[in-house]
Design an enzyme around this catalytic site. Sequence first.
Site, PDB file in Angstrom:
ATOM      1  N   GLY A  68       0.839  -1.195   0.000  1.00 18.81           N
ATOM      2  CA  GLY A  68       0.000   0.000   0.000  1.00 18.81           C
ATOM      3  C   GLY A  68       0.871   1.240   0.000  1.00 18.81           C
ATOM      4  N   GLU A  90      -8.277  -5.161 -27.210  1.00 24.30           N
ATOM      5  CA  GLU A  90      -7.767  -6.204 -26.326  1.00 24.30           C
ATOM      6  C   GLU A  90      -6.672  -7.017 -27.015  1.00 24.30           C
ATOM      7  OE1 GLU A  90      -7.805  -6.644 -23.336  1.00 24.30           O
ATOM      8  OE2 GLU A  90      -7.373  -8.753 -22.965  1.00 24.30           O
ATOM      9  N   HIS A 126      -7.499   8.847 -40.860  1.00 23.78           N
ATOM     10  CA  HIS A 126      -7.342  10.182 -40.269  1.00 23.78           C
ATOM     11  C   HIS A 126      -5.999  10.315 -39.562  1.00 23.78           C
ATOM     12  CE1 HIS A 126     -11.393  11.211 -41.396  1.00 23.78           C
ATOM     13  NE2 HIS A 126     -11.811  10.066 -40.880  1.00 23.78           N
TER      14      HIS A 126
END
Length: 608
Positions: free
Chosen positions: A102, A481, A504
């Site tokens: 953490g 994915e 584009h």
Amino acid sequence: MCGIVGYIGNEQAAPVLIDGLSRLEYRGYDSAGVAVFNGQRLEVVKSKGKLAVLSDMIHGGADIKGTVGIGHTRWATHGAPSDTNAHPHLSTSERFAVIHNGIIENYMELKNKLISRGVSFVSDTDTEVIAQMVEYYYNGDIFDTMVKVLNRVEGSYALGVIDRDNPDEIVAVRKDSPLIIGVAENGYFIASDVPAILNRTREVYYPDEKEIIFLHRDGVTIYNFDHEAVEKELVHIDWDADAAEKGGYEHFMIKEIMEQPKAIADTIESRIKDGRVRLDDIELTAQQISDIDKIYIVACGSAYHVGMVGKYVLERLVKKTVDVDLASEFRYRSPLVTDKTLVIVISQSGETADTRAAMAEAKKLGARTLAVVNVLGSSIAKAADDVIYTWAGPEIAVATTKAYSCQLAVLYLLGIYMAQETGLLSAEEEIEMLRELLSLPGKIQSILDKRDDIQYYASLHYNEKNIFFIGRNLDYAVSLEGSLKLKEISYIHSEAYAAGELKHGTISLIEDGTLVVAVATQDRLFDKTMSNVVEVISRGATTLGVSKETRSDIRNTCDFAFLVPETDDLFMPSLSVIPLQLFGYYVASMKGCDIDKPRNLAKSVTVE
Ligand code: G6P
């Protein structure tokens, strides 16, 4: 990210810790360490780099004698990966050793305060502050001391602490970081995740936030911060015995790819009864569904790509506006959420920091939250209003495959369920859709049976520098994915584009021989995508087409094609993603990459 293991019992602790840490390697780390009470002192050994380096230093743990200890794999946040910054961290007198997963957000302020009172530090980590604070505030009672320390700490933590002067005990606590307790015949464990201890026990407690846990050789006691004993239910983990082992496969990733038919069947079959979807796990009534003003799907990484498919699925079936958002964006962009908004969060681990925070933000704004999660008892599962578990079993490879597929399956179920409850599907339509959904595991198996074709194609292209993926609508979501799978494990640069968007900008990157993978499974868009394929071919591209058996005419356009079985176009992502997963895997395998633990990546991203 960081992995934690602690053990107290009748066995030698160091080999048990090394073994447990090796089972957490998949989380991602850059250094490792253990601390064991050896009868006189806390013996700490740590090393930068792979766990094998640490293991060799102590001959697999045999060099350290003692039956209580804590171990850690560190994914660097505060301070570079180094021997010194590796955990466990000792307090100055070497009385207390601490492991931590953490981030202590106010560690600088706490550190400066201790420095001004004469405490000196040796590492750059936030964790060392905890070790020093435990020593500084220790008043003869470790419970009191922990409460005092934790009341001063802001941030997230799963902590394990041992005290040289009271070595028959491990103290543990969690807030916003995962931690489980294992109850085995030969002792007790703390761990970041079940796979760390699955070979030793299947009996697990899931502690809640801010409960202080005491592990002794003869039992576990858990208290809340008011020192009241807390009763916990012992949960039996019924994963297959070999669920967290490679079972003869070279990598976890290919094992998990091959497990997809079973994982999807486990996820859907028990939820389909008598031609209807039964989601007994959630409490979303027909009225609540009708009242929904808007749906957000919020997630990170591959789970976000599932959300992209989910948008098309839910908009088509449920006729509501669906926005898909990256959790790290959603949480900071003042989303227009009301108490009629449904926020669906998707997370394999149930611990991803941004996804958790995004969900908390949505709840604060009044939304109803529904989580699609794989890990039982994880933070997101606990905090959501409703949870639908994916029954993928433990996923070890960093690059997700079977959890992704099960998440997709859950979104299909959810879409059909919401349409069913609000009368948007006729009984015949629903029966037909569910029949197709139930046929997916068998169809995926037939794709897997032809994996040699993809392996062969990968052998022709594993040296590419750039690979592009294109598709429209659902095929675009799958392309995202496929591209991520490839780049994250093979390190080949890859991008996915909505096929119509290519001209584009990106088309200027197409050169002679550039590989373009075109996913074209949607009948009504097939010709459009083929036009885009022709555009890249005329700029020199080599093309791989992924489509379905009824569209073998893709071979008229693409140089090579892989065809999956026919199904409802809406469910095509479940099939078309399989050859893309296999392609990424085989390319990385031929390049000799560390497939299950790609560089710099972590399985469970518990920091922002
Ligand atoms: C990491 C993993 C990805 C995963 C993402 C979200 O980046 O490497 O495979 O998709 O986190 O994780 P979650 O556990 O929330 O699904």
